[in-house]
Design an enzyme around this catalytic site. Structure first.
Site, mmCIF file in Angstrom:
data_model
loop_
_atom_site.group_PDB
_atom_site.id
_atom_site.type_symbol
_atom_site.label_atom_id
_atom_site.label_comp_id
_atom_site.label_asym_id
_atom_site.label_seq_id
_atom_site.Cartn_x
_atom_site.Cartn_y
_atom_site.Cartn_z
ATOM 1 N N GLY A 109 0.968 -1.144 -0.125
ATOM 2 C CA GLY A 109 0.049 -0.173 0.117
ATOM 3 C C GLY A 109 0.838 1.247 0.014
ATOM 4 O O GLY A 109 0.187 2.324 -0.291
ATOM 5 N N ARG A 110 2.094 1.158 0.174
ATOM 6 C CA ARG A 110 3.012 2.465 0.328
ATOM 7 C C ARG A 110 4.468 1.627 -0.134
ATOM 8 O O ARG A 110 5.383 2.428 0.183
ATOM 9 C CB ARG A 110 2.926 2.950 1.674
ATOM 10 N N LYS A 130 10.029 2.336 0.197
ATOM 11 C CA LYS A 130 8.803 2.216 1.120
ATOM 12 C C LYS A 130 8.467 3.553 1.559
ATOM 13 O O LYS A 130 9.460 4.507 2.106
ATOM 14 C CB LYS A 130 9.203 1.424 2.259
ATOM 15 N N GLY A 143 -0.209 6.075 1.907
ATOM 16 C CA GLY A 143 1.092 5.721 0.863
ATOM 17 C C GLY A 143 2.134 6.273 1.121
ATOM 18 O O GLY A 143 3.162 5.818 0.529
ATOM 19 N N ARG A 193 14.860 -0.155 0.495
ATOM 20 C CA ARG A 193 15.099 -1.496 1.443
ATOM 21 C C ARG A 193 15.615 -2.514 0.344
ATOM 22 O O ARG A 193 15.285 -2.551 -0.811
ATOM 23 C CB ARG A 193 13.734 -2.232 1.856
ATOM 24 N N ASP A 269 1.442 -11.461 6.983
ATOM 25 C CA ASP A 269 1.965 -10.613 5.759
ATOM 26 C C ASP A 269 3.287 -10.061 6.072
ATOM 27 O O ASP A 269 4.044 -9.552 4.974
ATOM 28 C CB ASP A 269 0.982 -9.468 5.469
ATOM 29 N N ASN A 270 3.829 -10.188 7.155
ATOM 30 C CA ASN A 270 5.234 -9.720 7.466
ATOM 31 C C ASN A 270 5.977 -10.980 7.886
ATOM 32 O O ASN A 270 7.168 -10.866 8.435
ATOM 33 C CB ASN A 270 4.960 -8.844 9.153
ATOM 34 N N ASP A 279 9.813 -6.080 7.433
ATOM 35 C CA ASP A 279 8.738 -5.406 7.878
ATOM 36 C C ASP A 279 8.834 -4.772 9.322
ATOM 37 O O ASP A 279 7.844 -5.029 10.316
ATOM 38 C CB ASP A 279 7.275 -5.857 7.557
#
Ligand code: AMP
Ligand code: MG
Length: 514
Positions: A109-110, A130, A143, A193, A269-270, A279
């Site tokens: 999302g960002r 990121k 975002g 990253r 998700d991480n 993350d």
């Protein structure tokens, strides 16, 4: 920082391109996967990018020129105002369980994956921005990223790398010149990253939730080729993939636990398929030993408390196994056999984790050999540390002095509320050390390579972030980075970085600021 108002309309900015040209040498493979795996879109330009830092050493290890990255053109790329040659920016699709609740669509999302670069070590790495603007996956978010969390991720991920923990790394940070609105308006920033990949347990869940077995297969084949090439030789490659991910997560979580690291948001998700820490949000290192330690302001129930991390990892891996069931069924022949196969794979986590943990604790205590009673000796120390609010990191570091003989134990004793609690334990430890054949010097030197003097202590991180955000003073950030880059060396003059927070300095909560 003199920044435009939050409502500023951001226009793409044109810069002169003096200085060396940035050449990433992108070789992209994720962008060759089917279109439903991502959204193609460029980062959203920002108003007035300014360089905070380029990680020169990491850049060189990736075959990149740090000076080019720090040039006007480099900063434009790192801010998302210019698309580097060969980049094919993508926002990746994924789903995930957040604090136990399934969200079928999360996604970047960002963030924008710019592309992949093969490093000097021959490993393929993702380069991702990121905080680079809204994407189709942004949901209600803007975002963007605030400077504080970007610097936290920079410091902590670089500390983890220096400590020897598999992790995504920070290649650069820039400020955007625009404020982002959180509880207050904060300076915005973009982090660059580097990670072995950004495939998550949640990426598999994304396709599983859509009953898209072809998608799961394509992703699994990709993950095998990129991270677990041996699995391709197995009779059951998908089971081998699951075994591989479980093994690497067991090793990773053991390393976290041996260092007192608390991730804070161990959602699926991480959780990276490659076995790296990714993350970084409201993460922190534990000070006084207490398995119940939680820092994250959003973890109100302590789901991801220090002592719960192995269980949380296993829970996440069970979600991966579920997502892989259609492939496991093809390999095993029936749904029942697939379930049994998944259970068997998951059953290996705990023994693997425990073995890695005990082996690590043996190293921390200077025990080169295995003897009966070691586990009890170790657990007994941890219990006493807990009862006496002993600082986790310093206890083990000072044990290195005590390992040379009981006369060196003054420092560690002083960390225990009741020093006798240490001394009475240490009698048994010293007796146990006598059984070892290595010299005291060799033992102490080995212990100093596994028990860090320096971790990014939360109050020091907080102070570095505050100085940067409120005074545009990046010196404390630079100093802290320098300290955590050499965690296993004693460095005279830097003692205050090794010391636990005084009560008035203690930071009990961390915020992810999203
Ligand atoms: P995180 O908790 O940072 O791992 O993020 C969880 C999900 O929220 C991911 O899909 C992120 O991309 C998304 N997200 C987090 N912060 C933002 C933001 N400021 N704008 C848009 N999406 C965000
Ligand atoms: Mg995340």
């Amino acid at each position: 920082m003199s920044s435009p108002d939050v409502s500023t309309v951001v226009q793409p900015v044109t810069y002169s391109s003096d200085g060396p040209t940035v050449r990433f040498g992108f070789e992209n493979t994720y962008a060759r996967l089917p279109e439903r795996f991502y959204a193609r879109l460029n980062p959203m330009p920002v108003a007035a990018p300014q360089l905070v830092k380029v990680n020169a050493e990491l850049a060189r290890s990736m075959g990149l020129d740090p000076e080019a990255l720090a040039s006007a053109q480099g900063v434009e790329i790192l801010a998302g105002n210019r698309v580097a040659e060969g980049a094919e920016p993508l926002a990746l699709a994924y789903a995930g369980h957040q604090f136990g609740h399934f969200v079928p669509q999360l996604g970047d999302g960002r963030a924008n994956l710019l592309g992949e670069v093969v490093g000097r070590d021959g490993v393929r790495y993702d380069i991702q921005l990121k905080g680079s603007g809204p994407t189709p996956f942004s949901r209600a978010g803007d975002g963007r990223a605030a400077l504080g969390p970007v610097l936290r991720e920079y410091i902590v991920s670089e500390a983890m790398a220096a400590l020897g923990v598999p992790t995504a790394r920070a290649l650069a940070a820039v400020t955007t010149g625009t404020r982002v609105l959180r509880e207050t308006a904060l300076p915005g920033a973009v982090l660059t990253r580097v990670a072995a990949s950004h495939i998550r347990v949640g990426t598999f869940q994304y396709f599983a939730a859509r009953r898209d077995t072809d998608g799961i297969r394509t992703l699994a084949n990709y993950a095998i080729a990129r991270h677990y090439p041996q699995a391709a030789q197995s009779k059951q490659p998908y089971r081998a993939l699951l075994d591989g991910v479980i093994g690497r997560q067991a090793e990773l979580i053991a390393q976290w636990m041996l260092l007192g690291f608390i991730h804070g948001v161990m959602n699926t998700d991480n959780t990276s398929i490659s076995g790296e820490t990714i993350d970084y949000g409201p993460c922190a290192f534990m000070e006084a030993y207490d398995p119940g330690t939680v820092f994250s302001s959003i973890d109100t129930n302590g789901r991801y408390a220090y002592g719960n991390q192995p269980r949380a990892a296993l829970w996440n891996l069970a979600r991966l196994a579920e997502a892989l069931l259609p492939l496991l069924e093809e390999e095993a022949g029936s749904e029942e056999a697939a379930m049994a196969s998944a259970q068997e794979a998951l059953g290996a986590f705990e023994p693997h984790y425990e073995a890695a943990r005990i082996a690590g604790l043996r190293r921390k205590l200077g025990l080169f050999t295995e003897r009966e009673g070691d586990a009890a000796l170790i657990e007994n120390l941890l219990e006493r540390m807990g009862a006496n609010q002993a600082d986790f990191t310093l206890t083990f570091r000072r044990l290195c002095d005590a390992a040379a003989g009981p006369e060196g134990d003054g420092g560690v004793r002083a960390l225990f509320a009741d020093p006798e609690a240490y001394s009475s334990w240490a009698v048994g430890w010293q007796r146990r050390l006598e059984v070892e054949s290595v010299s005291a010097e060799v033992r102490a030197a080995a212990m100093r390579k596994t028990n860090p003097a320096f971790i990014p202590r939360n109050h020091m991180v907080e102070a570095a972030l505050n100085a940067a955000v409120s005074r545009q003073d990046f010196k404390p950030f630079e100093q802290l980075l320098d300290v955590v880059a050499r965690p296993y060396e004693d460095r005279p003059g830097l003692e205050r970085y090794a010391a636990p927070a005084r009560p008035e300095e203690y930071v009990s909560q961390t915020f992810c600021g999203t």
